[in-house]
Motif scaffolding. Sequence first.
Motif, mmCIF file in Angstrom:
data_model
loop_
_atom_site.group_PDB
_atom_site.id
_atom_site.type_symbol
_atom_site.label_atom_id
_atom_site.label_comp_id
_atom_site.label_asym_id
_atom_site.label_seq_id
_atom_site.Cartn_x
_atom_site.Cartn_y
_atom_site.Cartn_z
ATOM 1 N N GLN A 209 37.364 96.851 -29.748
ATOM 2 C CA GLN A 209 37.480 96.134 -30.965
ATOM 3 C C GLN A 209 38.769 94.961 -30.859
ATOM 4 O OE1 GLN A 209 37.631 98.499 -34.698
ATOM 5 N NE2 GLN A 209 36.396 100.085 -33.737
ATOM 6 N N GLY A 210 38.599 93.942 -31.656
ATOM 7 C CA GLY A 210 39.703 93.064 -31.590
ATOM 8 C C GLY A 210 39.128 91.656 -31.343
ATOM 9 N N PRO A 211 39.819 90.681 -31.643
ATOM 10 C CA PRO A 211 39.675 89.170 -31.390
ATOM 11 C C PRO A 211 39.439 88.964 -29.991
ATOM 12 C CG PRO A 211 41.977 89.214 -31.870
ATOM 13 C CD PRO A 211 41.387 90.873 -32.054
ATOM 14 N N GLU A 212 38.503 87.782 -29.873
ATOM 15 C CA GLU A 212 38.038 87.486 -28.468
ATOM 16 C C GLU A 212 38.597 86.175 -28.138
ATOM 17 O OE1 GLU A 212 33.702 88.050 -27.405
ATOM 18 O OE2 GLU A 212 33.307 88.461 -29.719
ATOM 19 N N PHE A 213 38.940 86.231 -26.672
ATOM 20 C CA PHE A 213 39.555 85.277 -26.030
ATOM 21 C C PHE A 213 38.919 84.965 -24.569
ATOM 22 C CE2 PHE A 213 42.568 87.168 -28.998
ATOM 23 C CZ PHE A 213 43.072 86.013 -29.460
ATOM 24 N N SER A 214 39.144 83.931 -24.169
ATOM 25 C CA SER A 214 38.752 83.691 -22.557
ATOM 26 C C SER A 214 40.035 82.914 -21.933
ATOM 27 C CB SER A 214 37.566 82.661 -22.306
ATOM 28 O OG SER A 214 37.673 81.455 -22.639
ATOM 29 N N VAL A 215 40.277 83.333 -20.740
ATOM 30 C CA VAL A 215 41.451 82.499 -19.980
ATOM 31 C C VAL A 215 40.753 81.775 -18.808
ATOM 32 C CG1 VAL A 215 43.233 83.175 -18.463
ATOM 33 C CG2 VAL A 215 42.782 84.383 -20.495
ATOM 34 N N GLU A 216 41.026 80.683 -18.678
ATOM 35 C CA GLU A 216 40.807 79.690 -17.897
ATOM 36 C C GLU A 216 41.854 79.596 -16.817
ATOM 37 O OE1 GLU A 216 37.801 79.328 -19.087
ATOM 38 O OE2 GLU A 216 38.577 79.749 -21.238
ATOM 39 N N ALA A 217 41.498 79.983 -15.531
ATOM 40 C CA ALA A 217 42.743 80.061 -14.629
ATOM 41 C C ALA A 217 41.838 79.473 -13.131
ATOM 42 C CB ALA A 217 42.839 81.443 -14.219
ATOM 43 N N PHE A 218 42.850 78.958 -12.493
ATOM 44 C CA PHE A 218 42.725 78.487 -11.089
ATOM 45 C C PHE A 218 43.628 79.164 -10.273
ATOM 46 C CE2 PHE A 218 41.712 75.779 -7.355
ATOM 47 C CZ PHE A 218 40.304 75.270 -7.878
ATOM 48 N N GLY B 293 45.273 82.503 -3.244
ATOM 49 C CA GLY B 293 45.669 83.695 -3.681
ATOM 50 C C GLY B 293 46.821 83.782 -4.923
ATOM 51 N N ARG B 294 47.208 82.662 -5.393
ATOM 52 C CA ARG B 294 48.051 82.367 -6.319
ATOM 53 C C ARG B 294 47.453 82.072 -7.593
ATOM 54 N NH1 ARG B 294 50.985 78.290 -8.332
ATOM 55 N NH2 ARG B 294 50.298 76.829 -6.561
ATOM 56 N N HIS B 295 47.485 82.818 -8.676
ATOM 57 C CA HIS B 295 46.717 82.446 -9.836
ATOM 58 C C HIS B 295 47.427 81.809 -10.941
ATOM 59 C CE1 HIS B 295 44.367 85.767 -8.256
ATOM 60 N NE2 HIS B 295 45.093 86.608 -8.469
ATOM 61 N N VAL B 296 46.895 80.718 -11.451
ATOM 62 C CA VAL B 296 47.878 79.593 -12.192
ATOM 63 C C VAL B 296 46.757 79.913 -13.599
ATOM 64 C CG1 VAL B 296 48.205 77.480 -13.089
ATOM 65 C CG2 VAL B 296 48.673 78.091 -10.540
ATOM 66 N N ILE B 297 47.280 80.428 -14.564
ATOM 67 C CA ILE B 297 46.552 80.409 -15.893
ATOM 68 C C ILE B 297 46.798 78.947 -16.464
ATOM 69 C CG2 ILE B 297 46.548 81.496 -18.098
ATOM 70 C CD1 ILE B 297 46.070 83.377 -15.827
ATOM 71 N N VAL B 298 45.665 78.463 -16.781
ATOM 72 C CA VAL B 298 45.413 76.847 -17.295
ATOM 73 C C VAL B 298 45.646 76.927 -18.763
ATOM 74 C CG1 VAL B 298 44.483 74.720 -17.107
ATOM 75 C CG2 VAL B 298 44.564 76.170 -15.287
ATOM 76 N N HIS C 163 33.976 85.601 -14.474
ATOM 77 C CA HIS C 163 33.150 84.583 -13.754
ATOM 78 C C HIS C 163 34.089 83.633 -12.782
ATOM 79 C CE1 HIS C 163 29.946 85.634 -16.638
ATOM 80 N NE2 HIS C 163 31.009 85.425 -17.531
ATOM 81 N N ASN C 164 33.662 83.666 -11.434
ATOM 82 C CA ASN C 164 34.403 82.820 -10.636
ATOM 83 C C ASN C 164 33.744 81.259 -10.595
ATOM 84 O OD1 ASN C 164 32.048 84.067 -8.909
ATOM 85 N ND2 ASN C 164 32.827 82.979 -7.308
ATOM 86 N N ARG C 165 33.841 80.724 -11.623
ATOM 87 C CA ARG C 165 33.401 79.377 -12.088
ATOM 88 C C ARG C 165 34.177 78.950 -13.287
ATOM 89 N NH1 ARG C 165 31.171 80.047 -16.752
ATOM 90 N NH2 ARG C 165 29.415 81.969 -16.856
ATOM 91 N N PRO C 166 34.214 77.586 -13.515
ATOM 92 C CA PRO C 166 34.658 77.143 -14.753
ATOM 93 C C PRO C 166 33.868 77.741 -15.936
ATOM 94 C CG PRO C 166 34.647 75.245 -13.235
ATOM 95 C CD PRO C 166 33.776 76.483 -12.789
ATOM 96 N N GLY C 167 34.396 77.767 -17.104
ATOM 97 C CA GLY C 167 33.792 78.270 -18.315
ATOM 98 C C GLY C 167 32.784 77.509 -18.827
ATOM 99 N N GLU D 199 36.731 70.856 -13.290
ATOM 100 C CA GLU D 199 35.639 70.559 -12.454
ATOM 101 C C GLU D 199 36.195 70.031 -10.947
ATOM 102 O OE1 GLU D 199 31.172 69.193 -13.696
ATOM 103 O OE2 GLU D 199 32.926 68.269 -14.750
ATOM 104 N N ALA D 200 36.915 68.878 -11.249
ATOM 105 C CA ALA D 200 37.475 68.264 -9.951
ATOM 106 C C ALA D 200 38.195 69.158 -9.021
ATOM 107 C CB ALA D 200 38.473 67.040 -10.377
ATOM 108 N N TYR D 201 38.918 69.974 -9.515
ATOM 109 C CA TYR D 201 39.715 70.831 -8.736
ATOM 110 C C TYR D 201 38.606 71.922 -8.085
ATOM 111 C CZ TYR D 201 44.711 69.923 -9.752
ATOM 112 O OH TYR D 201 45.866 69.199 -9.536
ATOM 113 N N THR D 202 37.468 72.355 -8.756
ATOM 114 C CA THR D 202 36.577 73.235 -8.321
ATOM 115 C C THR D 202 35.711 72.459 -6.985
ATOM 116 O OG1 THR D 202 36.106 74.312 -10.403
ATOM 117 C CG2 THR D 202 34.309 74.497 -8.673
#
Length: 407
Positions: free
Chosen positions: A199-208, A212-217, A282-286, A303-306
Amino acid sequence: MSAERVLIIGGRIDNVRKAVEQGLGVVYLQQPGQFTPEHASLVDAAFLVDFADWSVVEPVVTAAHKAYGFSRVATTGEAGVEVAGRINDLLGLGGVSYDVAKLLRDKLSMREHLARVGATTVSAAEVTDRAALEAFGAAHGYPFIVKPVDGIASLGIQLVRGPEEVAAAWERIVELRGSDHQFVRFFPMDRFVAESYVQGPEFSVEAFTFEGRHVIVALTEKLTHGNFVEAGHVIPARIDAADERAIEAAVVEFLDAVGVVHGPTHTELRLSPDGPRVIESHNRPGGDRIRDLVEAAYGFDMEAYTVAWPCDGLPAPTERPALLRAAATRFLTAEPGVVSRTEGAEEARALEGVLDVDLSVSVGDEVGALRSSWDRIGQVIAVGGDADAALAVCEEACARMVVLTEG
């Protein structure tokens, strides 16, 4: 032809354009019938094959790599992530492996893996018959979710509220197993998983992830209909700082746990009373053009970074880019039937703050019941000074548009 090349699997033409803009040559792997004159003018080589069939793809990419020497593989679509992983493994190109891509595609395997490594997760079990549904409810309580193991577009998701709904849930699974849909070649609905409902509100996190270093965009707030089909998205999410930090930490823990070492990720969560819980990733852009919202809000072109990172024109950020403005999208729907009239699209496009209006139906087209993302009939993308303002522009644009159906 460029000295350095990327193999791009499927996706919209923008994938190819952006790779070329960054100075890369493109070797293109695409389904037959999806290749256009613009593709031909941009790519160094194209192989038009069913990339869902590895027995076909393996010899093709082996020969293509020998001839064209591409150094990386990229895809922005869900249908391409597993084959990209197979190619990475086959040719020793690094990046996300097939095992990791498969783990993200297979929601049951993902849950089992998270439990095995001690990462935060929820209870899950495969649904093989009606008794399995009853057993899951007895063991883990109600309500719970049932969904395809490798589903997409919110198709086939059910909320089972109590024992009295088990029979109907099983009937729906049987119906779905025998059904066909436009992308069944890539996303067959033959296996189902039951999961404890969060239960609870829904979100997505777009990261790159950069080596090995995760940047939350971006943190994206998700708006849904009652049947879990997305109604819209807004960036930045309207959330307090403490919850935002908790969500970011949960995503980093998750990405480390499943082994993502490179590239884009789109991770969906719910903020439960007990903290964030990952629903899927998912290992792709949203999708839903979230990548366009990210670029409008933060100036970061996912998309350009991908397709092109690493390259000189795309520096690896050390933290989230500065917010430029808010961005939102709302999806258009209509009653089931045959479209008899459409109006207001041009008026909606002229509103201040509207970036795009995409209406995908015209008079004579048939609109189905809203059972998945594929049943929506278009979307509006807009920007504003803050999330509320961006959403207000979307709502106003949607209100200006009329799609009538009959029958």
